[in-house]
Design a protein around this motif. Structure first.
Motif, short mmCIF file in Angstrom:
data_model
loop_
_atom_site.label_atom_id
_atom_site.label_comp_id
_atom_site.label_asym_id
_atom_site.label_seq_id
_atom_site.Cartn_x
_atom_site.Cartn_y
_atom_site.Cartn_z
N ARG A 283 0.83 -1.21 0.00
CA ARG A 283 0.00 0.00 0.00
C ARG A 283 0.86 1.26 0.00
O ARG A 283 0.53 2.25 -0.66
CB ARG A 283 -0.93 0.00 1.22
N GLU A 284 1.96 1.24 0.72
CA GLU A 284 2.84 2.41 0.76
C GLU A 284 3.41 2.72 -0.62
O GLU A 284 3.51 3.89 -1.01
CB GLU A 284 3.97 2.18 1.77
N ARG B 49 2.06 1.94 -3.56
CA ARG B 49 0.98 2.46 -4.40
C ARG B 49 0.63 3.90 -4.04
O ARG B 49 0.38 4.73 -4.91
CB ARG B 49 -0.25 1.56 -4.29
N ASP B 50 0.65 4.22 -2.76
CA ASP B 50 0.35 5.60 -2.34
C ASP B 50 1.41 6.57 -2.82
O ASP B 50 1.11 7.71 -3.19
CB ASP B 50 0.24 5.66 -0.81
N SER B 51 2.67 6.13 -2.82
CA SER B 51 3.74 7.02 -3.28
C SER B 51 3.59 7.32 -4.77
O SER B 51 3.84 8.44 -5.21
CB SER B 51 5.10 6.41 -2.99
N LEU C 260 0.69 7.29 -6.46
CA LEU C 260 -0.47 8.18 -6.61
C LEU C 260 -0.12 9.61 -6.23
O LEU C 260 -0.57 10.57 -6.87
CB LEU C 260 -1.63 7.66 -5.75
N TYR C 261 0.70 9.76 -5.19
CA TYR C 261 1.11 11.11 -4.78
C TYR C 261 1.92 11.78 -5.90
O TYR C 261 1.72 12.96 -6.20
CB TYR C 261 1.93 11.03 -3.50
#
Length: 453
Positions: free
Chosen positions: A191-192, A194-196, A198-199
């Motif tokens: 998840r980390e 994927r979040d990076s 997206l950011y």
């Protein structure tokens, strides 16, 4: 052979290893949009028909005797918006009656403007390439080979504006921004990670290149003045700005910025129209004066006296001589002048990133100044050094460059006799290129910038 293996499972495993196997999956949607209903010509800025979508996905899976597996995934997509309209031309003084009567008031009567741009469009595209490969261990050494990854995720944004401020002033602007969306190495499975990603997407990635270009075209209203209606003149101003990032391994050397501008002046003098404004010259230079004089003599029903005929013949000869002399003096029919001046500046070692309109901190401390991105050739090096915009790395070895060139073209048309034209042309070109180093000759804590030729 496969017969050497005892079980079917072993034979299937060997058969799978030696196969050259490729599997391809793809899907593609290009320029998907809603069409306008039949008979609808008006376009509004919020119409859904102005938008278009594109998306494609391609996956290739392969394996062979040397490759355990190879997976390549390519994604591409884009969102476009295009607004075209035909705005109404506003003439606030066209209905005033007293302006219609005066020829010299035409400048005021013809004053006009448009309240909307003619075209506005933007497009955002992304492209992501993902490759994961694992090789087979074909040696006698018992070891597990690691997976190898190759990834590239790019984004681009394109803007275009066409705005006719008036019928004689036209403005065009276009910009392009390229960026890279950085990803963590390896397979994205947390998840980390994927979040990076997206950011980075929502922050438009890491800029790598920016370019914009604009031009202003102005047709001078000289021809609207009756005494100067034989002159047509126009001025064009073009300017461009480029920002290019350095590689991640050489960020200490800064980025590179460059601008260019071009000023073009075109003027045409229609001297035939000028001559026709003077009644005496118009009559003198008329091509049918001689023929009309002969016509008057030949169509006369009265036979002239011998003495009078001699006087008329001498007058005709004098008129012909004066006519030939006048045509020789006023044989210059057209003159056109074209002048172009081009300037450019390249500045290496520029540290700030590009944000809005190619500027960094556009509202507080715009770098590298608004004038520079609009094509100004003012030297900003000391200002940039004082504001910390230039790298202090003493190993910077890229040259600061300024270029200048101008081009003058002249053309004239001479017609000494009817249907015999002479074209005269002339041109002059001049260019200069200046290079020097501008870098820190002190140290990192106490930088001292100097010009090194």
């Amino acid at each position: 052979s496969l017969a050497a293996y005892e079980t079917e499972v072993e034979r299937d495993s060997i058969r799978k290893i030696v196969q050259n196997y490729t599997k391809i999956k793809s899907i593609n949607f290009t320029n998907v949009r809603k069409e306008k209903p039949a008979g609808k010509n008006n376009s509004r800025i919020y119409d859904i028909e102005n938008f278009s979508l594109s998306y494609s996905y391609n996956e290739v899976f392969s394996r062979n005797v040397n490759t355990e597996y190879s997976i390549r995934k390519d994604y591409a997509g884009g969102l476009g918006y295009n607004f075209n309209t035909n705005p109404k031309n506003i003439k606030p003084f066209s209905k005033f009656k007293f302006l219609k009567k005066g020829k010299y008031l035409r400048l005021i009567k013809d004053f006009n403007f448009y309240y909307l741009p003619k075209q506005f469009s933007f497009r955002t595209d992304f492209s992501r390439s993902y490759l994961e490969t694992k090789m087979r261990n074909t040696s006698d050494i018992d070891m597990e080979l690691p997976e190898m990854y190759s990834k590239l995720f790019t984004m681009s944004r394109i803007y275009n504006v066409k705005y006719d401020l008036t019928r004689s002033i036209k403005l065009n602007f276009s910009a392009r921004n390229q960026s890279i969306v950085d990803e963590p190495y390896g397979r994205i499975d947390t998840r980390e990670e994927r979040d990076s990603i997206l950011y980075n997407i929502f922050s438009f990635g890491r800029p790598t290149e920016y370019h914009h270009n604009f031009d202003v075209r102005y047709t001078l209203p000289i021809s609207k003045i009756p005494l100067l209606s034989w002159i047509n003149s126009s001025i064009n101003y073009d300017a461009s700005y480029d920002w290019r990032s350095s590689s991640l391994a050489a960020q200490g050397f800064g980025n590179t910025i460059q601008n260019n501008n071009s000023l073009k002046l075109n003027t045409q003098f229609n001297l035939t129209s000028l001559y026709n404004k003077i009644p005496f010259l118009k009559k003198m230079l008329s091509t049918n004066n001689t023929s009309s004089s002969k016509s008057r003599v030949s169509t006369s029903n009265l036979r002239p006296e011998k003495g009078k005929e001699t006087i008329d013949s001498e007058e005709d000869k004098k008129f012909k001589i004066i006519n030939y002399i006048a045509k020789g003096i006023f044989s210059l029919k057209n003159v056109s002048i074209s002048y172009t001046e081009t300037n450019g500046t390249l500045l290496p070692g520029f540290l700030p990133q590009t944000q809005i309109f190619g500027l960094h901190n556009p509202f507080s401390s715009p770098a590298p100044t608004l004038g520079f991105v609009l094509g100004s050739q003012n030297d900003i090096r000391m200002q940039a050094a004082n504001n910390g915009w230039i790298t202090t790395d003493t190993l910077l070895n890229n040259l600061y460059t300024q270029t200048f060139s101008n081009n003058l073209n002249l053309r004239a048309t001479i017609e000494p006799i009817n249907r015999f034209k002479i074209m005269l042309t002339g041109s002059r070109r001049y260019s200069i290129n200046e290079n020097e180093y501008f870098r820190n000759i002190g140290n990192f804590d106490n930088p001292v910038f100097d010009h090194i030729s």
